[in-house]
Design an enzyme around this catalytic site. Structure first.
Site, PDB file in Angstrom:
ATOM      1  N   LYS A 221       0.833  -1.204   0.000  1.00  0.00           N
ATOM      2  CA  LYS A 221       0.000   0.000   0.000  1.00  0.00           C
ATOM      3  C   LYS A 221       0.867   1.254   0.000  1.00  0.00           C
ATOM      4  CE  LYS A 221      -4.355  -1.958   1.004  1.00  0.00           C
ATOM      5  NZ  LYS A 221      -5.354  -2.355   1.959  1.00  0.00           N
ATOM      6  N   ARG A 261      -3.262 -10.205   4.509  1.00  0.00           N
ATOM      7  CA  ARG A 261      -3.580 -10.310   3.081  1.00  0.00           C
ATOM      8  C   ARG A 261      -2.397  -9.723   2.303  1.00  0.00           C
ATOM      9  NH1 ARG A 261      -5.589  -7.049  -0.872  1.00  0.00           N
ATOM     10  NH2 ARG A 261      -7.052  -7.971  -2.353  1.00  0.00           N
TER      11      ARG A 261
END
Ligand code: PMM
Length: 285
Positions: A221, A261
């Site tokens: 991210k 994840r």
């Protein structure tokens, strides 16, 4: 259909690793790579070889600013991949905000519904998930990708995320979802800037206090790229932030996360084992 708890094979006491297969042309870090059905299935099988406990199949990009895809397109992207992976014995989760996709995915073999909107995008979702009995990831979410950045406003992000998740839990329970089905996710990067993401990670114990397993999705991210920016401020590209993802995985696993994840499964699977060994040793001293 009865509830299908997702347990670690062999009953090992460690954080699970969810590998990501985005069957999309435009996801942030792997958009287009697994858009082809055969490539997506191959990649899912590779992730299991590398140590994934489950494979998360998604057909809609949630990158900031992304537009939605149609229901038909989303179904066409994910269902054949889920069916094929399930036929190979792979535990599959479906990353969707749509109840119809969730229902079809569970019929095709998915064992977990990963809803980044926590039931807000499609009011039918909690009822549908309740009927399937599978695990349900309720993520903290404040709105669709096209304008989620304007919603990244908090006075105390950990308290507010906790309260908003708690409200979602009450709602999904009222719709028939059971406590055993629920997994919570703070939704890193969803209506959250870098500072919010770090606060939420540091606040995982307060979120764990809600009493449900936690899933953490930090992989690749943008807040990691920003942390590792060049001296001139240029963010590190996502494909060179995998080591930072690993660090978050180890820390999140040590803090008690139920699942991470991730896109790069192998090294993250190692990291959760390191965290588990550390914790075990700590428990024995
Ligand atoms: N992040 C993305 C997609 N799905 N699901 C959960 N539960 N948690 C997340 O943080 C999450 C998610 C976006 O990441 P990607 O587009 O890089 O896969």
């Amino acid at each position: 259909m009865t509830s299908v708890p997702i347990n670690v094979p062999g009953g090992a006491d460690r954080c699970l690793v969810m590998g990501v297969v985005n069957v999309t042309p435009d996801s942030f870090s792997d958009g287009g790579l697994w858009f082809d059905e055969a490539a997506a299935i191959r990649h899912g099988l590779e992730l299991v070889q590398e140590g994934a406990d489950l494979v998360d199949v998604g057909g809609e990009s949630t990158r900031p600013g992304a537009a939605r895809v149609s229901l038909e397109e989303e179904l066409a992207r994910v269902i054949p991949v889920i069916r094929a992976l399930d036929a190979e014995g792979v535990p599959v989760s479906v990353d969707t905000m749509r109840a119809e996709v969730a229902k079809a995915a569970v019929e095709a073999g998915a064992r977990l519904v990963n809803d980044v909107s926590g039931g807000l995008a499609d009011p039918e979702m909690p009822r549908v998930v309740a009927a399937t009995g599978v695990r349900y990831v309720v993520m903290h979410w404040r709105g669709h990708s096209h304008d989620m950045e304007t919603r990244a406003v908090y006075t105390d992000v950990v308290t507010e995320v906790r309260e908003e998740l708690s409200k979602r839990v009450d709602l999904v329970l009222a719709e028939g979802v059971t406590e055993e089905q629920i997994v919570l996710d703070p939704g890193l990067g969803f209506a959250k800037n870098a500072e919010h993401n770090w606060a939420v990670l540091a606040g995982l114990p307060q979120l764990a206090d809600l009493g449900y397993p936690l899933l953490v999705g930090a992989s690749r991210k943008r807040f990691l790229g920003r942390l590792l920016a060049d001296p001139d401020g240029t963010p590190r590209p996502f494909d060179r932030s995998d080591d930072a993802t690993l660090a978050v995985t180890a820390l999140a696993a040590h803090a008690g996360a139920w699942c991470v994840r991730v896109h790069e499964v192998g090294p993250n699977a190692d990291a959760v084992r390191v965290a588990a060994a550390w914790k075990r040793a700590g428990a024995n001293t």
